[in-house]
Design a protein around this motif. Structure first.
Motif, PDB file in Angstrom:
ATOM      1  N   PHE A   1      42.341  84.553  58.082  1.00 42.02           N
ATOM      2  CA  PHE A   1      42.417  85.441  59.243  1.00 42.02           C
ATOM      3  C   PHE A   1      41.540  86.680  59.080  1.00 42.02           C
ATOM      4  CE2 PHE A   1      46.227  82.981  60.298  1.00 42.02           C
ATOM      5  CZ  PHE A   1      45.991  82.772  61.643  1.00 42.02           C
ATOM      6  N   SER A   2      41.437  87.179  57.876  1.00 40.19           N
ATOM      7  CA  SER A   2      40.526  88.308  57.635  1.00 40.19           C
ATOM      8  C   SER A   2      39.098  87.903  57.969  1.00 40.19           C
ATOM      9  CB  SER A   2      40.619  88.771  56.179  1.00 40.19           C
ATOM     10  OG  SER A   2      41.891  89.315  55.907  1.00 40.19           O
ATOM     11  N   ALA A   3      38.739  86.679  57.583  1.00 36.68           N
ATOM     12  CA  ALA A   3      37.391  86.182  57.871  1.00 36.68           C
ATOM     13  C   ALA A   3      37.184  85.972  59.368  1.00 36.68           C
ATOM     14  CB  ALA A   3      37.150  84.876  57.116  1.00 36.68           C
TER      15      ALA A   3
ATOM     16  N   MET B   1      30.026  90.508  66.972  1.00 32.25           N
ATOM     17  CA  MET B   1      29.254  89.293  67.212  1.00 32.25           C
ATOM     18  C   MET B   1      29.338  88.887  68.680  1.00 32.25           C
ATOM     19  SD  MET B   1      30.047  86.726  64.041  1.00 32.25           S
ATOM     20  CE  MET B   1      29.864  87.238  62.326  1.00 32.25           C
ATOM     21  N   THR B   2      28.275  88.280  69.179  1.00 34.52           N
ATOM     22  CA  THR B   2      28.343  87.679  70.494  1.00 34.52           C
ATOM     23  C   THR B   2      29.285  86.483  70.418  1.00 34.52           C
ATOM     24  OG1 THR B   2      26.523  86.148  70.077  1.00 34.52           O
ATOM     25  CG2 THR B   2      25.955  88.335  70.959  1.00 34.52           C
ATOM     26  N   LYS B   3      29.782  86.039  71.559  1.00 30.52           N
ATOM     27  CA  LYS B   3      30.667  84.871  71.581  1.00 30.52           C
ATOM     28  C   LYS B   3      29.948  83.652  71.010  1.00 30.52           C
ATOM     29  CE  LYS B   3      34.352  82.491  72.917  1.00 30.52           C
ATOM     30  NZ  LYS B   3      33.916  81.091  72.931  1.00 30.52           N
ATOM     31  N   GLU B   4      28.684  83.488  71.346  1.00 31.95           N
ATOM     32  CA  GLU B   4      27.916  82.344  70.845  1.00 31.95           C
ATOM     33  C   GLU B   4      27.806  82.384  69.324  1.00 31.95           C
ATOM     34  OE1 GLU B   4      23.584  80.159  71.572  1.00 31.95           O
ATOM     35  OE2 GLU B   4      23.927  82.198  72.292  1.00 31.95           O
ATOM     36  N   ALA B   5      27.491  83.553  68.778  1.00 25.90           N
ATOM     37  CA  ALA B   5      27.384  83.699  67.327  1.00 25.90           C
ATOM     38  C   ALA B   5      28.739  83.493  66.673  1.00 25.90           C
ATOM     39  CB  ALA B   5      26.827  85.077  66.975  1.00 25.90           C
ATOM     40  N   ALA B   6      29.780  84.001  67.301  1.00 28.15           N
ATOM     41  CA  ALA B   6      31.131  83.856  66.753  1.00 28.15           C
ATOM     42  C   ALA B   6      31.550  82.394  66.699  1.00 28.15           C
ATOM     43  CB  ALA B   6      32.122  84.657  67.587  1.00 28.15           C
ATOM     44  N   ASP B   7      31.241  81.645  67.744  1.00 30.91           N
ATOM     45  CA  ASP B   7      31.603  80.224  67.773  1.00 30.91           C
ATOM     46  C   ASP B   7      30.950  79.474  66.613  1.00 30.91           C
ATOM     47  OD1 ASP B   7      33.190  80.473  70.006  1.00 30.91           O
ATOM     48  OD2 ASP B   7      31.620  79.904  71.420  1.00 30.91           O
ATOM     49  N   SER B   8      29.684  79.782  66.348  1.00 23.76           N
ATOM     50  CA  SER B   8      28.974  79.129  65.244  1.00 23.76           C
ATOM     51  C   SER B   8      29.573  79.528  63.907  1.00 23.76           C
ATOM     52  CB  SER B   8      27.486  79.501  65.288  1.00 23.76           C
ATOM     53  OG  SER B   8      26.789  78.934  64.196  1.00 23.76           O
ATOM     54  N   TYR B   9      29.851  80.806  63.757  1.00 28.42           N
ATOM     55  CA  TYR B   9      30.449  81.321  62.523  1.00 28.42           C
ATOM     56  C   TYR B   9      31.821  80.701  62.273  1.00 28.42           C
ATOM     57  CZ  TYR B   9      33.030  84.750  59.669  1.00 28.42           C
ATOM     58  OH  TYR B   9      33.818  85.355  58.721  1.00 28.42           O
ATOM     59  N   ILE B  10      32.642  80.658  63.311  1.00 24.93           N
ATOM     60  CA  ILE B  10      33.992  80.118  63.177  1.00 24.93           C
ATOM     61  C   ILE B  10      33.950  78.629  62.851  1.00 24.93           C
ATOM     62  CG2 ILE B  10      36.143  79.628  64.408  1.00 24.93           C
ATOM     63  CD1 ILE B  10      35.856  82.535  63.568  1.00 24.93           C
ATOM     64  N   ASP B  11      32.997  77.921  63.415  1.00 31.17           N
ATOM     65  CA  ASP B  11      32.862  76.490  63.116  1.00 31.17           C
ATOM     66  C   ASP B  11      32.558  76.283  61.629  1.00 31.17           C
ATOM     67  OD1 ASP B  11      32.602  73.662  63.993  1.00 31.17           O
ATOM     68  OD2 ASP B  11      30.544  73.934  63.312  1.00 31.17           O
ATOM     69  N   SER B  12      31.658  77.090  61.090  1.00 32.64           N
ATOM     70  CA  SER B  12      31.332  76.988  59.658  1.00 32.64           C
ATOM     71  C   SER B  12      32.529  77.379  58.802  1.00 32.64           C
ATOM     72  CB  SER B  12      30.133  77.889  59.331  1.00 32.64           C
ATOM     73  OG  SER B  12      28.977  77.462  60.016  1.00 32.64           O
ATOM     74  N   LEU B  13      33.214  78.417  59.224  1.00 33.25           N
ATOM     75  CA  LEU B  13      34.397  78.881  58.493  1.00 33.25           C
ATOM     76  C   LEU B  13      35.467  77.798  58.466  1.00 33.25           C
ATOM     77  CD1 LEU B  13      35.482  81.553  57.167  1.00 33.25           C
ATOM     78  CD2 LEU B  13      36.619  81.988  59.355  1.00 33.25           C
ATOM     79  N   LYS B  14      35.686  77.170  59.615  1.00 33.05           N
ATOM     80  CA  LYS B  14      36.681  76.109  59.705  1.00 33.05           C
ATOM     81  C   LYS B  14      36.319  74.945  58.785  1.00 33.05           C
ATOM     82  CE  LYS B  14      40.276  74.074  61.583  1.00 33.05           C
ATOM     83  NZ  LYS B  14      40.200  72.767  60.951  1.00 33.05           N
ATOM     84  N   GLN B  15      35.044  74.567  58.752  1.00 34.59           N
ATOM     85  CA  GLN B  15      34.615  73.482  57.867  1.00 34.59           C
ATOM     86  C   GLN B  15      34.911  73.824  56.406  1.00 34.59           C
ATOM     87  OE1 GLN B  15      30.680  71.756  58.585  1.00 34.59           O
ATOM     88  NE2 GLN B  15      30.668  72.711  60.603  1.00 34.59           N
TER      89      GLN B  15
ATOM     90  N   ILE C   1      45.586  82.229  50.987  1.00 33.99           N
ATOM     91  CA  ILE C   1      44.588  81.468  51.748  1.00 33.99           C
ATOM     92  C   ILE C   1      44.636  81.851  53.221  1.00 33.99           C
ATOM     93  CG2 ILE C   1      43.964  79.157  52.561  1.00 33.99           C
ATOM     94  CD1 ILE C   1      44.956  78.097  49.844  1.00 33.99           C
ATOM     95  N   ALA C   2      45.839  81.962  53.771  1.00 33.97           N
ATOM     96  CA  ALA C   2      45.981  82.340  55.177  1.00 33.97           C
ATOM     97  C   ALA C   2      45.446  83.746  55.424  1.00 33.97           C
ATOM     98  CB  ALA C   2      47.449  82.254  55.597  1.00 33.97           C
TER      99      ALA C   2
END
Length: 206
Positions: A169-171, A180-194, A164-165
């Motif tokens: 981290f790969s994701a 990705m732009t920082k803005e796009a990355a923040d959105s992506y990471i938020d979805s990934l975290k959820q 899982i880890a």
């Protein structure tokens, strides 16, 4: 005392070395091409670095070490919290620390581009694996210190935690692979975290 000429030569080598590594990857990067583009001789290069791997290390090591220390410090700080606070705040805490993690990556984006996409054949090819090992170590400490039965019940195993880890981290580093732009990355990471949080809640609190 280092002369201005020495500093200028070193900067040229590092600047052009970074460009060549990003274009070709470490394995296919040519030392001859690096020195040619830097406008220096091979002898001048060897005055600073014994080989191209040493140059690669000089380019990525500060950022790699910095992120590792940031992540390790985060894990240690959380591990030292009282049990009740860890239980109550684990998801909020990791969300905030992940934001710092991503910000650090974007503050050193070129270096992480080298680490993630160009490091094959170097000592840094296991960079993500090192982060995974830290994550698993402190996840096991969290499970033990909070008395969670996720392992003793058989809902998960240490091997599964590692998988899982690794997946997480790969994701995360896909943001670097795909520029990705920082803005796009923040959105992506938020979805990934959820997504991953939902899975952890299912494991830890069935």
């Amino acid at each position: 005392m280092v002369s201005t000429d020495d500093l200028n030569t070193l900067q040229k080598i590092m600047t052009e070395g970074k460009k060549v590594f990003l274009e070709k990857g470490f394995k296919d990067a040519s030392l001859r091409n690096i020195v040619k583009r830097a406008g220096v001789t091979t002898g001048a290069f060897y005055g600073y670095y014994p080989d191209k791997e040493a140059l690669f290390e000089a380019l990525v090591s500060p950022a790699a070490d910095g992120l590792r220390e940031l992540f390790l410090s985060t894990q240690k700080n959380f591990d030292e919290l009282p049990e009740n606070i860890k239980k109550a705040n684990v998801y909020d805490y990791t969300t905030e620390e992940l934001k710092k993690f991503i910000t650090y990556i974007y503050d050193h984006f070129d270096e992480f581009k080298l680490l993630i996409t160009c490091a094959d054949g170097t000592a840094f090819s296991d960079f993500i694996h090192d982060l995974v090992e830290i994550e698993v170590e402190y996840t096991l400490k969290f499970i033990e210190s909070t008395g969670n039965d996720v392992l003793t019940s058989g809902r998960a195993t240490p091997e599964l935690l590692h998988i899982i880890a690794s997946a997480f981290f790969s994701a995360v580093f896909e943001v670097v692979k795909h520029d990705m732009t920082k803005e796009a990355a923040d959105s992506y990471i938020d979805s990934l975290k959820q997504f991953f949080t939902a899975g952890w809640k299912r494991f830890l609190n069935p």
